[in-house]
Design a protein around this motif. Sequence first.
Motif, PDB file in Angstrom:
ATOM      1  N   ARG A  67       0.391  -1.543   0.295  1.00 57.40           N
ATOM      2  CA  ARG A  67       0.025   0.025  -0.066  1.00 57.40           C
ATOM      3  C   ARG A  67       1.027   1.030  -0.671  1.00 57.40           C
ATOM      4  NH1 ARG A  67      -4.900  -1.641   4.066  1.00 57.40           N
ATOM      5  NH2 ARG A  67      -6.534  -3.038   2.949  1.00 57.40           N
ATOM      6  N   VAL A  68       0.634   2.051  -0.631  1.00 56.32           N
ATOM      7  CA  VAL A  68       1.047   3.424  -1.496  1.00 56.32           C
ATOM      8  C   VAL A  68       0.619   4.711  -0.779  1.00 56.32           C
ATOM      9  CG1 VAL A  68       2.656   4.819  -2.507  1.00 56.32           C
ATOM     10  CG2 VAL A  68       2.974   2.503  -2.023  1.00 56.32           C
ATOM     11  N   LYS A  69       0.659   5.517  -0.424  1.00 53.74           N
ATOM     12  CA  LYS A  69       0.316   7.162  -0.208  1.00 53.74           C
ATOM     13  C   LYS A  69       1.270   7.862  -1.198  1.00 53.74           C
ATOM     14  CE  LYS A  69      -1.477  10.570   2.548  1.00 53.74           C
ATOM     15  NZ  LYS A  69      -1.663  11.655   3.877  1.00 53.74           N
ATOM     16  N   MET A  70       0.257   8.277  -2.370  1.00 53.45           N
ATOM     17  CA  MET A  70       1.042   9.283  -2.721  1.00 53.45           C
ATOM     18  C   MET A  70       0.700  10.293  -2.392  1.00 53.45           C
ATOM     19  SD  MET A  70       3.039   7.675  -4.852  1.00 53.45           S
ATOM     20  CE  MET A  70       3.508   9.083  -6.556  1.00 53.45           C
ATOM     21  N   ASN A  71       1.628  11.575  -2.156  1.00 50.21           N
ATOM     22  CA  ASN A  71       1.440  13.125  -2.103  1.00 50.21           C
ATOM     23  C   ASN A  71       1.759  13.392  -3.532  1.00 50.21           C
ATOM     24  OD1 ASN A  71      -0.093  15.193  -1.197  1.00 50.21           O
ATOM     25  ND2 ASN A  71       1.100  15.832   0.112  1.00 50.21           N
ATOM     26  N   GLN A  72       0.843  14.324  -4.488  1.00 45.28           N
ATOM     27  CA  GLN A  72       1.717  14.097  -5.811  1.00 45.28           C
ATOM     28  C   GLN A  72       1.925  13.308  -5.977  1.00 45.28           C
ATOM     29  OE1 GLN A  72       1.547  19.483  -6.098  1.00 45.28           O
ATOM     30  NE2 GLN A  72      -0.519  18.646  -5.090  1.00 45.28           N
ATOM     31  N   ASP A  73       3.918  14.051  -6.163  1.00 52.67           N
ATOM     32  CA  ASP A  73       4.986  13.513  -6.633  1.00 52.67           C
ATOM     33  C   ASP A  73       5.354  12.140  -6.196  1.00 52.67           C
ATOM     34  OD1 ASP A  73       5.683  12.252  -9.450  1.00 52.67           O
ATOM     35  OD2 ASP A  73       7.530  13.713  -8.916  1.00 52.67           O
ATOM     36  N   ILE A  74       5.380  12.996  -4.905  1.00 50.40           N
ATOM     37  CA  ILE A  74       5.630  12.086  -3.495  1.00 50.40           C
ATOM     38  C   ILE A  74       5.307  11.415  -3.287  1.00 50.40           C
ATOM     39  CG2 ILE A  74       7.102  12.632  -1.275  1.00 50.40           C
ATOM     40  CD1 ILE A  74       8.138  14.138  -3.343  1.00 50.40           C
ATOM     41  N   ILE A  75       5.909  10.053  -2.642  1.00 47.21           N
ATOM     42  CA  ILE A  75       5.942   8.614  -1.510  1.00 47.21           C
ATOM     43  C   ILE A  75       5.642   9.062  -0.281  1.00 47.21           C
ATOM     44  CG2 ILE A  75       5.747   6.315  -0.867  1.00 47.21           C
ATOM     45  CD1 ILE A  75       7.036   6.337  -3.698  1.00 47.21           C
ATOM     46  N   GLU A  76       4.720   8.893   0.098  1.00 54.66           N
ATOM     47  CA  GLU A  76       4.961  10.213   1.780  1.00 54.66           C
ATOM     48  C   GLU A  76       4.237   8.854   2.963  1.00 54.66           C
ATOM     49  OE1 GLU A  76       2.113  13.381   2.408  1.00 54.66           O
ATOM     50  OE2 GLU A  76       1.347  12.093   3.561  1.00 54.66           O
ATOM     51  N   ASP A  77       3.705   7.768   2.005  1.00 51.51           N
ATOM     52  CA  ASP A  77       3.446   7.108   3.301  1.00 51.51           C
ATOM     53  C   ASP A  77       3.503   5.437   2.344  1.00 51.51           C
ATOM     54  OD1 ASP A  77       4.336   5.755   5.548  1.00 51.51           O
ATOM     55  OD2 ASP A  77       2.809   6.067   6.566  1.00 51.51           O
ATOM     56  N   ALA A  78       4.179   4.059   2.839  1.00 54.43           N
ATOM     57  CA  ALA A  78       3.892   2.875   2.247  1.00 54.43           C
ATOM     58  C   ALA A  78       4.106   2.048   3.780  1.00 54.43           C
ATOM     59  CB  ALA A  78       4.937   2.945   1.663  1.00 54.43           C
ATOM     60  N   ALA A  79       3.331   0.757   2.763  1.00 55.42           N
ATOM     61  CA  ALA A  79       3.209  -0.194   3.823  1.00 55.42           C
ATOM     62  C   ALA A  79       3.019  -1.960   3.186  1.00 55.42           C
ATOM     63  CB  ALA A  79       2.386  -0.571   5.219  1.00 55.42           C
ATOM     64  N   PHE A  80       3.857  -3.039   4.007  1.00 47.50           N
ATOM     65  CA  PHE A  80       3.167  -4.127   3.484  1.00 47.50           C
ATOM     66  C   PHE A  80       2.235  -4.650   3.900  1.00 47.50           C
ATOM     67  CE2 PHE A  80       6.006  -7.514   4.295  1.00 47.50           C
ATOM     68  CZ  PHE A  80       7.567  -6.769   5.674  1.00 47.50           C
ATOM     69  N   SER A  81       1.532  -5.356   3.618  1.00 52.13           N
ATOM     70  CA  SER A  81       1.110  -6.871   4.726  1.00 52.13           C
ATOM     71  C   SER A  81       1.212  -8.081   3.874  1.00 52.13           C
ATOM     72  CB  SER A  81      -0.260  -6.614   5.519  1.00 52.13           C
ATOM     73  OG  SER A  81      -1.497  -6.580   4.138  1.00 52.13           O
ATOM     74  N   GLY A  82       0.710  -8.725   4.627  1.00 54.27           N
ATOM     75  CA  GLY A  82       0.692 -10.094   3.772  1.00 54.27           C
ATOM     76  C   GLY A  82       2.072 -11.943   4.419  1.00 54.27           C
ATOM     77  N   SER A  83       2.454 -12.460   3.735  1.00 54.35           N
ATOM     78  CA  SER A  83       3.326 -13.761   4.251  1.00 54.35           C
ATOM     79  C   SER A  83       3.824 -14.103   3.022  1.00 54.35           C
ATOM     80  CB  SER A  83       2.294 -14.933   4.904  1.00 54.35           C
ATOM     81  OG  SER A  83       1.967 -15.383   3.585  1.00 54.35           O
ATOM     82  N   GLY A  84       5.338 -14.756   3.567  1.00 54.00           N
ATOM     83  CA  GLY A  84       5.984 -15.417   2.457  1.00 54.00           C
ATOM     84  C   GLY A  84       7.582 -15.666   3.157  1.00 54.00           C
ATOM     85  N   CYS A  85       8.672 -16.070   2.738  1.00 52.13           N
ATOM     86  CA  CYS A  85       9.529 -16.566   3.208  1.00 52.13           C
ATOM     87  C   CYS A  85      10.490 -15.140   3.378  1.00 52.13           C
ATOM     88  CB  CYS A  85       9.966 -17.510   2.058  1.00 52.13           C
ATOM     89  SG  CYS A  85      10.715 -16.384   0.639  1.00 52.13           S
ATOM     90  N   ALA A  86      11.364 -15.305   4.274  1.00 47.73           N
ATOM     91  CA  ALA A  86      12.722 -15.065   5.199  1.00 47.73           C
ATOM     92  C   ALA A  86      13.194 -13.706   3.964  1.00 47.73           C
ATOM     93  CB  ALA A  86      13.223 -15.225   5.539  1.00 47.73           C
ATOM     94  N   ILE A  87      13.057 -14.360   2.737  1.00 45.37           N
ATOM     95  CA  ILE A  87      13.902 -13.143   2.032  1.00 45.37           C
ATOM     96  C   ILE A  87      12.600 -12.244   1.150  1.00 45.37           C
ATOM     97  CG2 ILE A  87      15.293 -12.661  -0.672  1.00 45.37           C
ATOM     98  CD1 ILE A  87      16.371 -15.370   0.512  1.00 45.37           C
ATOM     99  N   SER A  88      11.736 -12.459   0.908  1.00 44.75           N
ATOM    100  CA  SER A  88      10.763 -11.715   0.269  1.00 44.75           C
ATOM    101  C   SER A  88       9.955 -10.557   1.892  1.00 44.75           C
ATOM    102  CB  SER A  88       9.168 -12.321  -0.203  1.00 44.75           C
ATOM    103  OG  SER A  88       8.902 -13.269   0.562  1.00 44.75           O
ATOM    104  N   GLN A  89      10.289 -11.275   2.880  1.00 44.64           N
ATOM    105  CA  GLN A  89       9.627 -10.291   4.028  1.00 44.64           C
ATOM    106  C   GLN A  89      10.309  -9.277   4.467  1.00 44.64           C
ATOM    107  OE1 GLN A  89       6.658 -10.622   5.724  1.00 44.64           O
ATOM    108  NE2 GLN A  89       6.705 -11.552   4.086  1.00 44.64           N
TER     109      GLN A  89
END
Length: 143
Positions: A45-67
């Motif tokens: 999930r990404v929050k854009m403020n015009q051209d700037i990435i103001e915030d971002a986060a991820f969720s879900g599951s997977g192996c150590a490398i993907s996380q």
Amino acid sequence: MELKKIYNQELMTHSANPMNKFELEDFTYEKQGINPTCGDDITLRVKMNQDIIEDAAFSGSGCAISQASADILIDLIIGRTKQEAIAYCENFLKMIKGEEVSDEDLQSLDEALALKDISHMPARVKCAVLAWHTLENVLKEEA
Ligand code: ZN
């Protein structure tokens, strides 16, 4: 096998305690990325403020490398412009594919350099690039 070398301190820290793994509630774009080969399933999930990435986060599951890779990516892109983030993604994907990347571009990847050795492990490449591919798609298609 060289697996032990891959799981270096940097990756272990990020996969054990991912600071950017949570359900971001205020966001402008959301995209799921799946790597069926390994079973990695993340949502970015990404929050854009015009051209700037103001915030971002991820969720879900997977192996150590993907996380770890998703966590490192988000550290890198918050506060950056869309174009800067796309450049990070492109350089990272090149690095992982073993293509030539300039020293300057490599250095700019900062912690993500910890994933460089993955390029020698074809089976794990999809794990490492999942979040970066997903972000690149978000930025190029939707944002
Ligand atoms: Zn994986």
